[in-house]
Design a protein around this motif. Sequence first.
Motif, PDB file in Angstrom:
ATOM      1  N   GLY A   8     -21.156 -10.543  37.810  1.00 52.22           N
ATOM      2  CA  GLY A   8     -20.154 -11.384  38.469  1.00 52.22           C
ATOM      3  C   GLY A   8     -20.708 -12.746  38.844  1.00 52.22           C
ATOM      4  O   GLY A   8     -21.606 -13.283  38.185  1.00 52.22           O
ATOM      5  N   LEU A   9     -20.174 -13.269  39.943  1.00 52.77           N
ATOM      6  CA  LEU A   9     -20.563 -14.595  40.429  1.00 52.77           C
ATOM      7  C   LEU A   9     -22.083 -14.706  40.533  1.00 52.77           C
ATOM      8  O   LEU A   9     -22.684 -15.682  40.065  1.00 52.77           O
ATOM      9  N   MET A  10     -22.733 -13.718  41.133  1.00 52.27           N
ATOM     10  CA  MET A  10     -24.182 -13.780  41.346  1.00 52.27           C
ATOM     11  C   MET A  10     -24.970 -13.293  40.131  1.00 52.27           C
ATOM     12  O   MET A  10     -25.958 -13.915  39.727  1.00 52.27           O
ATOM     13  N   ASP A  66     -22.259  -4.574  33.379  1.00 51.37           N
ATOM     14  CA  ASP A  66     -21.165  -4.599  34.359  1.00 51.37           C
ATOM     15  C   ASP A  66     -20.152  -3.551  33.913  1.00 51.37           C
ATOM     16  O   ASP A  66     -19.924  -3.377  32.704  1.00 51.37           O
ATOM     17  N   THR A  67     -19.553  -2.869  34.876  1.00 51.07           N
ATOM     18  CA  THR A  67     -18.559  -1.843  34.524  1.00 51.07           C
ATOM     19  C   THR A  67     -17.235  -2.457  34.088  1.00 51.07           C
ATOM     20  O   THR A  67     -16.397  -1.787  33.501  1.00 51.07           O
ATOM     21  N   ALA A 119     -26.781  -6.531  41.529  1.00 54.15           N
ATOM     22  CA  ALA A 119     -25.859  -7.542  42.074  1.00 54.15           C
ATOM     23  C   ALA A 119     -24.425  -7.054  41.885  1.00 54.15           C
ATOM     24  O   ALA A 119     -23.549  -7.779  41.417  1.00 54.15           O
ATOM     25  N   ALA A 120     -24.218  -5.775  42.232  1.00 53.68           N
ATOM     26  CA  ALA A 120     -22.868  -5.184  42.136  1.00 53.68           C
ATOM     27  C   ALA A 120     -22.137  -5.384  43.468  1.00 53.68           C
ATOM     28  O   ALA A 120     -22.642  -6.069  44.359  1.00 53.68           O
ATOM     29  N   GLU A 153     -20.400  -5.262  47.142  1.00 50.25           N
ATOM     30  CA  GLU A 153     -21.063  -5.076  48.449  1.00 50.25           C
ATOM     31  C   GLU A 153     -20.560  -3.789  49.128  1.00 50.25           C
ATOM     32  O   GLU A 153     -19.898  -3.823  50.169  1.00 50.25           O
ATOM     33  N   LYS A 187     -23.988   1.023  45.959  1.00 51.43           N
ATOM     34  CA  LYS A 187     -25.351   0.522  45.733  1.00 51.43           C
ATOM     35  C   LYS A 187     -26.355   1.676  45.823  1.00 51.43           C
ATOM     36  O   LYS A 187     -27.298   1.747  45.017  1.00 51.43           O
ATOM     37  N   ASN A 214     -29.499  -7.463  45.679  1.00 52.21           N
ATOM     38  CA  ASN A 214     -29.048  -8.802  46.084  1.00 52.21           C
ATOM     39  C   ASN A 214     -27.983  -8.721  47.177  1.00 52.21           C
ATOM     40  O   ASN A 214     -27.213  -9.658  47.376  1.00 52.21           O
ATOM     41  N   SER A 244     -25.845  -9.089  50.413  1.00 50.62           N
ATOM     42  CA  SER A 244     -25.792 -10.235  51.330  1.00 50.62           C
ATOM     43  C   SER A 244     -26.266  -9.860  52.725  1.00 50.62           C
ATOM     44  O   SER A 244     -26.921 -10.668  53.392  1.00 50.62           O
ATOM     45  N   TRP A 262     -30.442 -13.741  46.855  1.00 49.44           N
ATOM     46  CA  TRP A 262     -30.206 -15.049  46.238  1.00 49.44           C
ATOM     47  C   TRP A 262     -28.984 -15.668  46.897  1.00 49.44           C
ATOM     48  O   TRP A 262     -28.219 -14.995  47.589  1.00 49.44           O
ATOM     49  N   ASN A 272     -25.529 -18.363  46.348  1.00 52.47           N
ATOM     50  CA  ASN A 272     -24.584 -18.867  45.356  1.00 52.47           C
ATOM     51  C   ASN A 272     -24.514 -20.402  45.373  1.00 52.47           C
ATOM     52  O   ASN A 272     -24.344 -20.980  46.449  1.00 52.47           O
TER      53      ASN A 272
HETATM   54  N1  LIG Z   1     -20.924 -14.394  46.338  1.00 54.26           N
HETATM   55  C1  LIG Z   1     -21.945 -14.821  47.075  1.00 54.26           C
HETATM   56  O1  LIG Z   1     -21.958 -15.955  47.579  1.00 54.26           O
HETATM   57  C2  LIG Z   1     -23.140 -13.919  47.283  1.00 54.26           C
HETATM   58  C3  LIG Z   1     -24.348 -14.496  47.707  1.00 54.26           C
HETATM   59  C4  LIG Z   1     -25.464 -13.671  47.857  1.00 54.26           C
HETATM   60  C5  LIG Z   1     -25.355 -12.310  47.635  1.00 54.26           C
HETATM   61  N2  LIG Z   1     -24.154 -11.775  47.227  1.00 54.26           N
HETATM   62  C6  LIG Z   1     -24.101 -10.340  46.967  1.00 54.26           C
HETATM   63  O2  LIG Z   1     -24.281 -10.141  45.578  1.00 54.26           O
HETATM   64  C7  LIG Z   1     -23.557  -8.961  45.182  1.00 54.26           C
HETATM   65  C8  LIG Z   1     -22.556  -9.353  44.090  1.00 54.26           C
HETATM   66  O3  LIG Z   1     -21.682 -10.322  44.605  1.00 54.26           O
HETATM   67  P1  LIG Z   1     -20.780 -11.254  43.681  1.00 54.26           P
HETATM   68  O4  LIG Z   1     -20.303 -12.365  44.540  1.00 54.26           O
HETATM   69  O5  LIG Z   1     -21.499 -11.541  42.424  1.00 54.26           O
HETATM   70  O6  LIG Z   1     -19.563 -10.263  43.389  1.00 54.26           O
HETATM   71  P2  LIG Z   1     -18.646 -10.166  42.084  1.00 54.26           P
HETATM   72  O7  LIG Z   1     -17.464  -9.365  42.481  1.00 54.26           O
HETATM   73  O8  LIG Z   1     -18.444 -11.507  41.478  1.00 54.26           O
HETATM   74  O9  LIG Z   1     -19.565  -9.303  41.088  1.00 54.26           O
HETATM   75  C9  LIG Z   1     -19.853  -7.961  41.294  1.00 54.26           C
HETATM   76  C10 LIG Z   1     -19.768  -7.285  39.949  1.00 54.26           C
HETATM   77  O10 LIG Z   1     -20.285  -5.955  40.060  1.00 54.26           O
HETATM   78  C11 LIG Z   1     -19.586  -5.190  39.115  1.00 54.26           C
HETATM   79  N3  LIG Z   1     -19.789  -3.768  39.388  1.00 54.26           N
HETATM   80  C12 LIG Z   1     -19.171  -2.997  40.314  1.00 54.26           C
HETATM   81  N4  LIG Z   1     -19.624  -1.729  40.204  1.00 54.26           N
HETATM   82  C13 LIG Z   1     -20.561  -1.718  39.233  1.00 54.26           C
HETATM   83  C14 LIG Z   1     -21.377  -0.719  38.663  1.00 54.26           C
HETATM   84  N5  LIG Z   1     -21.306   0.553  39.074  1.00 54.26           N
HETATM   85  N6  LIG Z   1     -22.236  -1.044  37.667  1.00 54.26           N
HETATM   86  C15 LIG Z   1     -22.291  -2.337  37.229  1.00 54.26           C
HETATM   87  N7  LIG Z   1     -21.514  -3.329  37.714  1.00 54.26           N
HETATM   88  C16 LIG Z   1     -20.680  -3.008  38.705  1.00 54.26           C
HETATM   89  C17 LIG Z   1     -18.144  -5.648  39.258  1.00 54.26           C
HETATM   90  O11 LIG Z   1     -17.380  -5.318  38.116  1.00 54.26           O
HETATM   91  C18 LIG Z   1     -18.321  -7.151  39.425  1.00 54.26           C
HETATM   92  O12 LIG Z   1     -18.194  -7.854  38.212  1.00 54.26           O
HETATM   93  C19 LIG Z   1     -22.905  -8.432  46.451  1.00 54.26           C
HETATM   94  O13 LIG Z   1     -23.755  -7.475  47.025  1.00 54.26           O
HETATM   95  C20 LIG Z   1     -22.811  -9.660  47.334  1.00 54.26           C
HETATM   96  O14 LIG Z   1     -22.733  -9.346  48.690  1.00 54.26           O
HETATM   97  C21 LIG Z   1     -23.058 -12.560  47.029  1.00 54.26           C
END
Ligand SMILES: NC(=O)c1ccc[n+]([C@@H]2O[C@H](COP(=O)([O-])OP(=O)(O)OC[C@H]3O[C@@H](n4cnc5c(N)ncnc54)[C@H](O)[C@@H]3O)[C@@H](O)[C@H]2O)c1
Length: 314
Positions: free
Chosen positions: A18-20, A39-40, A89-90, A92, A97, A117, A119, A143, A145
């Motif tokens: 995803g985003l991260m 990613d699922t 980075a799945a 939250e 996790k 990763n 938060s 990390w 964003n």
């Molecule tokens: N967005 C931010 O600013 C930020 C900053 C630092 C940390 N984080 C943390 O990073 C993690 C990811 O956040 P994000 O913003 O990238 O979220 P996101 O929703 O963009 O990405 C998460 C991805 O995980 C995938 N996923 C879910 N279950 C899964 C599994 N069983 N196997 C593989 N993939 C799976 C989802 O399909 C999704 O694409 C979270 O723990 C979040 O708290 C986010």
Amino acid sequence: MSRGTTQTTLSVAVIGAGLMGHGIAQVMAQAGHHVAVTDTDPAVLGTATDRIARNLGEMGLALEPVLERVRLANTLAEAVTGADLVIEAAAEVVALKQALFVEAAAVAPPHATLASNTSVIPITLLGERLDEQARARLLGTHWWNPPHLIPLVEVIRTPFTRDDIVTRTVEVLRDAGKTTVVVQRDVTGFIGNRLNQAMWREALALIEAGVCDAETIDIVVKSSFGLRLPVLGPMENADLIGLELTRNLHALLFPDLSTATTPSSVIDEAIARGETGMKAGRGLRTWTAEQAEATRKRLAQHLLTLNRATPDRA
Ligand SMILES: NC(=O)c1ccc[n+]([C@@H]2O[C@H](COP(=O)([O-])OP(=O)(O)OC[C@H]3O[C@@H](n4cnc5c(N)ncnc54)[C@H](O)[C@@H]3O)[C@@H](O)[C@H]2O)c1
């Protein structure tokens, strides 16, 4: 990004694209490592390469040398098989996790570093279902964003994390061009998010109390102390104004600051109205799709410029 001192090419698995996740994968590939991303959600996985390519383009970097080191994996097992470093980075969600780490530990080699990763979730909690051997290899790598543009990664050790796992992870991240700090106690939210969210709590309390609106908060931050922060941290600033003044301010102000222990009603009410943020066209502020994209681009350009201007923030 140049290679640093360790010079070892690693096999890295990133769980969640995803985003991260896609940005973390990009940074590790830029550092010369071989990266498998999974990613699922097939739609998310399917666009990961394009999103990395877009980031690289914005950074003015060649696509091919980085993209050729990124492999899309359809399953977690496929991604973590043979991995030296697994970065989760799945979503939250604690139970998700915890389960992912059990699965990753069962498939990855016995030497693999396991990193989350998350938060805010304490890393110790994420390791509760692991055996002793795997728990010793688990730590947090928090990390920010966008991960390819924000330098910091907080490395969080638990009471169980082996010292060599912490040292090695710091080396690998530094060699990948990241600024690292080690968080010595596994507290909720680590360091950065505790600081950041303490400000957000106060901002929302000011809105709730009718002192100002959301736009005003952003103007105040962006036009005042926000400008200083890249070159003057708050502790440096306290020394700059002097600790007597700092103490006087705190004595007058601290009793009046928010000590809320639940999310703000401002956020709850917005969510109830379906106003969940940029994607919905409205959150605390109002957004067209063009404004949202322009904001993302402006942030990327600003961070690129800032990283060139102030590479060392110690
Ligand atoms: N967005 C931010 O600013 C930020 C900053 C630092 C940390 N984080 C943390 O990073 C993690 C990811 O956040 P994000 O913003 O990238 O979220 P996101 O929703 O963009 O990405 C998460 C991805 O995980 C995938 N996923 C879910 N279950 C899964 C599994 N069983 N196997 C593989 N993939 C799976 C989802 O399909 C999704 O694409 C979270 O723990 C979040 O708290 C986010």
